[in-house]
Design an enzyme around this catalytic site. Structure first.
Site, PDB file in Angstrom:
ATOM      1  CG  ASP A 125      28.033  27.838   7.647  1.00 17.93           C
ATOM      2  OD1 ASP A 125      28.199  28.755   8.468  1.00 17.93           O
ATOM      3  OD2 ASP A 125      27.585  26.714   7.969  1.00 17.93           O
ATOM      4  CG  ASP A 128      24.066  25.658   7.554  1.00 17.59           C
ATOM      5  OD1 ASP A 128      25.003  26.398   7.878  1.00 17.59           O
ATOM      6  OD2 ASP A 128      23.106  25.402   8.319  1.00 17.59           O
ATOM      7  CE  LYS A 169      23.561  23.663  10.526  1.00 16.23           C
ATOM      8  NZ  LYS A 169      23.630  24.827  11.442  1.00 16.23           N
TER       9      LYS A 169
END
Length: 340
Positions: A246, A259, A261
């Site tokens: 990412d 990352d 989420k």
């Protein structure tokens, strides 16, 4: 007859009440205040109280333990004796053997000792963005999905069946499709923010699907700087797996694989993110062993953003924690290799 006489005496002057208590066998006269005593003038026989025949001294400790306000005087030993008397001796079982800590057979370090870092990094301000190529190498996501534990499989399947009951098969398919779409839109909005170093576009801020997520991460974005990679493919050249990172940037001064989420439920601790730490560790190892990247990473960050706009939870992974998850990732990778 006695009652009638007593009432007649009460109707007379109070001074003559003393005559009532002048009993022949008693030398002293009862004081006037003793009118309410339990002296009985009835001729009926007194009922025998069965409790008076009990040996009170013998059962004194029992009475005390029952009436005492303190906690029970039982100890683990007395409870064990009582159970042994009622149910017999317990079955003898061997103490459970502690599971041995597994170590990866093919150990590859998280930090690449052979990678040479240039003294001066590239002057380009644009983050790296390498397209993901289709190869026979398995992706990090695929490896994790195919080596998921039976317990996690059970809970995921139970959640899936529950959602199908509520939404129907078509409704559940639409729900999962929207989740993926929201994730893609959210990542695209973050990418535009990092590339332009400005706020998201007006259209993105007003998009109901992701506006809450963008509001959720605002306090985290303030701590992120020096973005080095965005939605960029990484490949571990030795272990032969790949993935799509990412973001790689500094979080509070520490270079991290980040990352992003999305979640509808709060995930305040790292353990709530399930296999996400393994994914981050896998990406860190891949970057460090990928010749396309002229830097190495030792930290990770998982940011859980919420649809309702509540502040996101950033879960920072220091080098020690990343090393622990790297070992677990190597075991999962070995498991996948053995199966295939």
């Amino acid at each position: 007859l006695v009652r009638m006489k007593f009432q007649q005496l009460l109707s007379r002057k109070p001074g003559k009440l003393g005559m009532l208590f002048q009993i022949p066998f008693c030398q002293k006269q009862f004081p006037y205040m003793c009118l309410a005593t339990s002296a009985c003038l009835y001729s009926k026989k007194k009922k025998a109280n069965s409790y008076e025949q009990v040996d009170q001294e013998k059962y004194k400790s029992l009475v005390y333990s029952v009436t005492s306000y303190k906690t029970s005087t039982q100890t683990p030993e007395t409870i064990f004796e009582e159970d042994n008397l009622l149910y017999g001796p317990p079955d003898k079982h061997r103490p459970p053997i502690k599971a041995e800590t597994k170590t990866p057979k093919n150990w590859i370090p998280l930090i690449n000792p052979n990678k040479r870092i240039p003294l001066l990094n590239s002057d380009s301000n644009l983050p790296m963005k390498i397209a993901l190529q289709k190869t026979k190498m398995p992706s990090v996501t695929r490896i994790l999905q195919q080596t998921i534990s039976p317990q996690q499989t059970f809970y995921l399947e139970r959640w899936k069946q529950k959602m199908i009951l509520e939404l129907g098969k078509d409704g559940f398919a639409e729900y999962t499709k929207n989740l993926f779409l929201q994730g893609e839109l959210f990542h695209a909005a973050l990418e535009s923010i990092f590339l332009s170093e400005e706020m998201a576009t007006k259209e993105q801020r007003e998009d109901v699907a992701i506006s809450g997520y963008l509001s959720s991460v605002q306090h985290v974005l303030k701590d992120i700087s020096e973005v080095k990679a965005l939605e960029s493919a990484v490949q571990h050249e030795t272990l032969q797996y790949l993935g799509l990172v990412d973001c790689v940037a500094k979080y509070r001064g520490q270079l991290c694989v980040i990352d992003w989420k999305t979640s509808e439920k709060p995930k305040p601790s790292l353990k709530n993110t399930f296999d996400n730490p393994l994914q981050v560790a896998a990406y860190i190892g891949a970057i460090n062993h990928d010749a396309n990247y002229d830097f190495q990473v030792s930290c990770g960050l998982i940011v859980v953003a919420y649809k309702n706009g509540s502040p996101a939870h950033p879960h920072f992974m220091d080098p020690d924690l990343c090393s622990q998850y790297w070992s677990k990732w190597l075991l999962r990778l070995e498991e996948y290799t053995d199966r295939n």
